[in-house]
Design a protein around this motif. Sequence first.
Motif, PDB file in Angstrom:
ATOM      1  N   GLU A   1      15.640   4.061   1.280  1.00  0.00           N
ATOM      2  CA  GLU A   1      15.444   5.482   1.012  1.00  0.00           C
ATOM      3  C   GLU A   1      15.778   5.750  -0.448  1.00  0.00           C
ATOM      4  O   GLU A   1      16.909   5.493  -0.901  1.00  0.00           O
ATOM      5  N   ALA A   2      14.798   6.265  -1.183  1.00  0.00           N
ATOM      6  CA  ALA A   2      15.042   6.557  -2.601  1.00  0.00           C
ATOM      7  C   ALA A   2      15.998   7.733  -2.713  1.00  0.00           C
ATOM      8  O   ALA A   2      15.930   8.670  -1.919  1.00  0.00           O
ATOM      9  N   PRO A   3      16.902   7.695  -3.705  1.00  0.00           N
ATOM     10  CA  PRO A   3      17.874   8.786  -3.832  1.00  0.00           C
ATOM     11  C   PRO A   3      17.272  10.094  -4.322  1.00  0.00           C
ATOM     12  O   PRO A   3      17.905  11.138  -4.197  1.00  0.00           O
ATOM     13  N   SER A   4      16.067  10.060  -4.888  1.00  0.00           N
ATOM     14  CA  SER A   4      15.393  11.304  -5.276  1.00  0.00           C
ATOM     15  C   SER A   4      13.895  11.042  -5.253  1.00  0.00           C
ATOM     16  O   SER A   4      13.464   9.919  -4.984  1.00  0.00           O
ATOM     17  N   SER A   5      13.105  12.063  -5.549  1.00  0.00           N
ATOM     18  CA  SER A   5      11.648  11.889  -5.531  1.00  0.00           C
ATOM     19  C   SER A   5      11.028  11.907  -6.927  1.00  0.00           C
ATOM     20  O   SER A   5       9.815  12.046  -7.063  1.00  0.00           O
ATOM     21  N   TRP A   6      11.826  11.734  -7.964  1.00  0.00           N
ATOM     22  CA  TRP A   6      11.265  11.721  -9.312  1.00  0.00           C
ATOM     23  C   TRP A   6      10.340  10.529  -9.539  1.00  0.00           C
ATOM     24  O   TRP A   6       9.518  10.535 -10.462  1.00  0.00           O
ATOM     25  N   ALA A   7      10.473   9.490  -8.692  1.00  0.00           N
ATOM     26  CA  ALA A   7       9.611   8.299  -8.849  1.00  0.00           C
ATOM     27  C   ALA A   7       8.178   8.552  -8.408  1.00  0.00           C
ATOM     28  O   ALA A   7       7.311   7.697  -8.626  1.00  0.00           O
ATOM     29  N   ALA A   8       7.914   9.704  -7.787  1.00  0.00           N
ATOM     30  CA  ALA A   8       6.544  10.015  -7.355  1.00  0.00           C
ATOM     31  C   ALA A   8       5.738  10.464  -8.576  1.00  0.00           C
ATOM     32  O   ALA A   8       5.491  11.648  -8.790  1.00  0.00           O
ATOM     33  N   THR A   9       5.350   9.498  -9.397  1.00  0.00           N
ATOM     34  CA  THR A   9       4.641   9.781 -10.643  1.00  0.00           C
ATOM     35  C   THR A   9       3.667   8.640 -10.929  1.00  0.00           C
ATOM     36  O   THR A   9       3.926   7.494 -10.506  1.00  0.00           O
ATOM     37  N   ALA A  10       2.563   8.945 -11.618  1.00  0.00           N
ATOM     38  CA  ALA A  10       1.501   7.951 -11.817  1.00  0.00           C
ATOM     39  C   ALA A  10       2.041   6.666 -12.434  1.00  0.00           C
ATOM     40  O   ALA A  10       2.783   6.697 -13.413  1.00  0.00           O
ATOM     41  N   GLY A  11       1.645   5.558 -11.857  1.00  0.00           N
ATOM     42  CA  GLY A  11       2.025   4.251 -12.379  1.00  0.00           C
ATOM     43  C   GLY A  11       3.319   3.702 -11.817  1.00  0.00           C
ATOM     44  O   GLY A  11       3.655   2.530 -12.030  1.00  0.00           O
ATOM     45  N   SER A  12       4.040   4.527 -11.063  1.00  0.00           N
ATOM     46  CA  SER A  12       5.308   4.099 -10.473  1.00  0.00           C
ATOM     47  C   SER A  12       5.095   2.919  -9.519  1.00  0.00           C
ATOM     48  O   SER A  12       5.899   1.971  -9.486  1.00  0.00           O
ATOM     49  N   GLY A  13       4.000   2.955  -8.769  1.00  0.00           N
ATOM     50  CA  GLY A  13       3.699   1.863  -7.839  1.00  0.00           C
ATOM     51  C   GLY A  13       3.286   0.588  -8.578  1.00  0.00           C
ATOM     52  O   GLY A  13       3.521  -0.525  -8.098  1.00  0.00           O
ATOM     53  N   ASP A  14       2.661   0.748  -9.738  1.00  0.00           N
ATOM     54  CA  ASP A  14       2.311  -0.425 -10.551  1.00  0.00           C
ATOM     55  C   ASP A  14       3.590  -1.120 -11.023  1.00  0.00           C
ATOM     56  O   ASP A  14       3.667  -2.351 -11.085  1.00  0.00           O
ATOM     57  N   VAL A  15       4.595  -0.329 -11.366  1.00  0.00           N
ATOM     58  CA  VAL A  15       5.903  -0.873 -11.745  1.00  0.00           C
ATOM     59  C   VAL A  15       6.527  -1.607 -10.551  1.00  0.00           C
ATOM     60  O   VAL A  15       7.031  -2.728 -10.685  1.00  0.00           O
ATOM     61  N   LEU A  16       6.459  -0.990  -9.384  1.00  0.00           N
ATOM     62  CA  LEU A  16       7.011  -1.634  -8.182  1.00  0.00           C
ATOM     63  C   LEU A  16       6.374  -3.016  -7.979  1.00  0.00           C
ATOM     64  O   LEU A  16       7.076  -3.988  -7.673  1.00  0.00           O
ATOM     65  N   GLY A  17       5.064  -3.096  -8.161  1.00  0.00           N
ATOM     66  CA  GLY A  17       4.378  -4.381  -7.990  1.00  0.00           C
ATOM     67  C   GLY A  17       4.972  -5.453  -8.887  1.00  0.00           C
ATOM     68  O   GLY A  17       5.210  -6.596  -8.455  1.00  0.00           O
TER      69      GLY A  17
ATOM     70  N   PRO B   1       0.811  -1.224   0.000  1.00  0.00           N
ATOM     71  CA  PRO B   1       0.000   0.000   0.000  1.00  0.00           C
ATOM     72  C   PRO B   1       0.845   1.275   0.000  1.00  0.00           C
ATOM     73  O   PRO B   1       1.977   1.270   0.484  1.00  0.00           O
ATOM     74  N   HIS B   2       0.274   2.365  -0.541  1.00  0.00           N
ATOM     75  CA  HIS B   2       0.793   3.686  -0.176  1.00  0.00           C
ATOM     76  C   HIS B   2       0.048   4.127   1.079  1.00  0.00           C
ATOM     77  O   HIS B   2      -0.855   3.412   1.569  1.00  0.00           O
ATOM     78  N   ALA B   3       0.411   5.289   1.630  1.00  0.00           N
ATOM     79  CA  ALA B   3      -0.139   5.683   2.941  1.00  0.00           C
ATOM     80  C   ALA B   3      -1.672   5.762   2.912  1.00  0.00           C
ATOM     81  O   ALA B   3      -2.341   5.367   3.885  1.00  0.00           O
TER      82      ALA B   3
ATOM     83  N   VAL C   1      15.504  -2.158  -5.997  1.00  0.00           N
ATOM     84  CA  VAL C   1      15.685  -2.151  -7.458  1.00  0.00           C
ATOM     85  C   VAL C   1      14.837  -1.034  -8.078  1.00  0.00           C
ATOM     86  O   VAL C   1      15.297  -0.293  -8.961  1.00  0.00           O
ATOM     87  N   HIS C   2      13.608  -0.891  -7.601  1.00  0.00           N
ATOM     88  CA  HIS C   2      12.711   0.152  -8.127  1.00  0.00           C
ATOM     89  C   HIS C   2      13.294   1.547  -7.888  1.00  0.00           C
ATOM     90  O   HIS C   2      13.357   2.385  -8.797  1.00  0.00           O
ATOM     91  N   ALA C   3      13.761   1.794  -6.664  1.00  0.00           N
ATOM     92  CA  ALA C   3      14.268   3.129  -6.309  1.00  0.00           C
ATOM     93  C   ALA C   3      15.499   3.483  -7.146  1.00  0.00           C
ATOM     94  O   ALA C   3      15.636   4.618  -7.640  1.00  0.00           O
TER      95      ALA C   3
ATOM     96  N   LEU D   1       5.303  -0.529   2.854  1.00  0.00           N
ATOM     97  CA  LEU D   1       4.630   0.783   2.835  1.00  0.00           C
ATOM     98  C   LEU D   1       5.455   1.749   1.987  1.00  0.00           C
ATOM     99  O   LEU D   1       6.603   2.054   2.313  1.00  0.00           O
ATOM    100  N   LYS D   2       4.846   2.209   0.879  1.00  0.00           N
ATOM    101  CA  LYS D   2       5.587   2.997  -0.116  1.00  0.00           C
ATOM    102  C   LYS D   2       5.747   4.461   0.281  1.00  0.00           C
ATOM    103  O   LYS D   2       4.937   5.004   1.008  1.00  0.00           O
ATOM    104  N   GLY D   3       6.781   5.086  -0.258  1.00  0.00           N
ATOM    105  CA  GLY D   3       7.028   6.505  -0.032  1.00  0.00           C
ATOM    106  C   GLY D   3       8.443   6.837  -0.448  1.00  0.00           C
ATOM    107  O   GLY D   3       9.133   5.998  -1.039  1.00  0.00           O
ATOM    108  N   ARG D   4       8.884   8.058  -0.176  1.00  0.00           N
ATOM    109  CA  ARG D   4      10.300   8.386  -0.439  1.00  0.00           C
ATOM    110  C   ARG D   4      11.191   7.400   0.318  1.00  0.00           C
ATOM    111  O   ARG D   4      12.187   6.913  -0.194  1.00  0.00           O
ATOM    112  N   VAL D   5      10.800   7.126   1.576  1.00  0.00           N
ATOM    113  CA  VAL D   5      11.396   6.001   2.289  1.00  0.00           C
ATOM    114  C   VAL D   5      10.350   4.889   2.315  1.00  0.00           C
ATOM    115  O   VAL D   5       9.222   5.115   2.754  1.00  0.00           O
ATOM    116  N   THR D   6      10.725   3.738   1.802  1.00  0.00           N
ATOM    117  CA  THR D   6       9.800   2.589   1.802  1.00  0.00           C
ATOM    118  C   THR D   6      10.164   1.679   2.970  1.00  0.00           C
ATOM    119  O   THR D   6      11.342   1.364   3.181  1.00  0.00           O
ATOM    120  N   HIS D   7       9.141   1.305   3.747  1.00  0.00           N
ATOM    121  CA  HIS D   7       9.344   0.461   4.927  1.00  0.00           C
ATOM    122  C   HIS D   7       8.754  -0.917   4.676  1.00  0.00           C
ATOM    123  O   HIS D   7       7.606  -1.020   4.226  1.00  0.00           O
TER     124      HIS D   7
END
Length: 297
Positions: A215-231, A151-153, A261-263, A193-199
């Motif tokens: 901890e992701a090195p940047s926040s460019w991954a905060a974009t539509a469909g990014s979580g679908d890729v993570l899945g 999930p995201h938050a 790998v995703h980050a 739990l997804k976010g800039r830092v994923t737990h």
Amino acid sequence: MTQAPSDPVSGPEPTAWRDWSELAAAECVKVPGADDDKYTRGVLGVVTGSAEFPGAAVLGVEAAVRTGLGMVRYLGPRRPSRLVLQARPEVVTVAGRVQAWLIGSGMNSATRTESAGELLAHALDDGTPVVIDAGALDLVGRVTGPAVLTPHAGELATLLTAAGFEVDRRAIAAEPERWAETAADSTGCVVLLKGRVTHVCSPLRDGVRTAARIEAPSSWAATAGSGDVLGGVVGAVVATHADEAGDPARLVALAATGAYVHAWAADRASNRGPIAALDIAAAVPRIIARLASGSAD
Ligand SMILES: NC(=O)C1=CN([C@@H]2O[C@H](COP(=O)(O)OP(=O)(O)OC[C@H]3O[C@@H](n4cnc5c(N)ncnc54)[C@H](O)[C@@H]3O)[C@@H](O)[C@H]2O)[C@@H](O)CC1
Ligand SMILES: Nc1ncnc2c1ncn2[C@@H]1O[C@H](COP(=O)(O)OP(=O)(O)O)[C@@H](O)[C@H]1O
């Protein structure tokens, strides 16, 4: 990473969250050997996408294929199925044996069709390891095998509220460790739990919990469909190590490797500029190659 059994007098120790390293991630990448074939490498069954969100199916499948596995079986409605095959003709769209499932991305639990419900029930009912995202998170009570929730938050707030906790998205973002642990304990599943830092953490069992953070090195991954890729990435890592998924500590390791790998794929794709979700999937093989070779480039 793994918590010592708790002291019966002073109560449980606070969880030690391990920063997931390149070395730890490398240990969860399986390089195919001379005796491998597409079945021994692992098959991921995917039940994602809908008439509303067909693109999520394409993103998850693309990411799974790019992460490296034997085969993807995609089972879903006609429109996403057609789009998946257009993007990835190697995907098989007939039912059969799988080593793990990815379900729920691009689905809406409120508008799910009967046939989607039947496919999800099939994925949940036979004890196969399963990665549960977005519109299948409401089915967590039907889990019969090892499971990772992604999930995201906002989605975690919905899940926990349904379980009787008083919490909202903002409270979860403020204390992600606490609420990831609460969700793992309440559901009995590994929670990512997804976010800039994923737990990522397992439920507390016999005073033992495994917990990792990325901890992701940047926040460019905060974009539509990014979580679908993570899945798709997490699904592929689990499918290629399905025999280990019954061990909660290993399942945390596999899920954390997916998040790592995703980050880093997002970072590689971004090159300090904007990215689209598909760009993250396209960069995944370079991160896997780096982990597999054991050398930074
Ligand atoms: N290309 C695709 O097919 C995509 C499909 N997706 C799927 O879409 C489904 C829903 O996911 P979500 O995480 O979006 O849904 P959620 O229902 O978790 O989140 C929607 C929330 O965002 C708020 N919101 C919407 N637009 C907003 C705005 N402009 N500013 C501030 N708040 C806003 C809404 O009020 C709502 O509370 C999932 O099944 C997911 O997998 C997403 O991953 C996006 C990409
Ligand atoms: N601020 C951020 N910095 C870096 N990564 C982020 C940030 N916010 C979200 N992410 C990552 O982007 C992905 C977003 O997933 P999700 O919210 O499910 O989006 P979607 O539903 O559009 O696919 C997750 O992998 C998450 O960890």
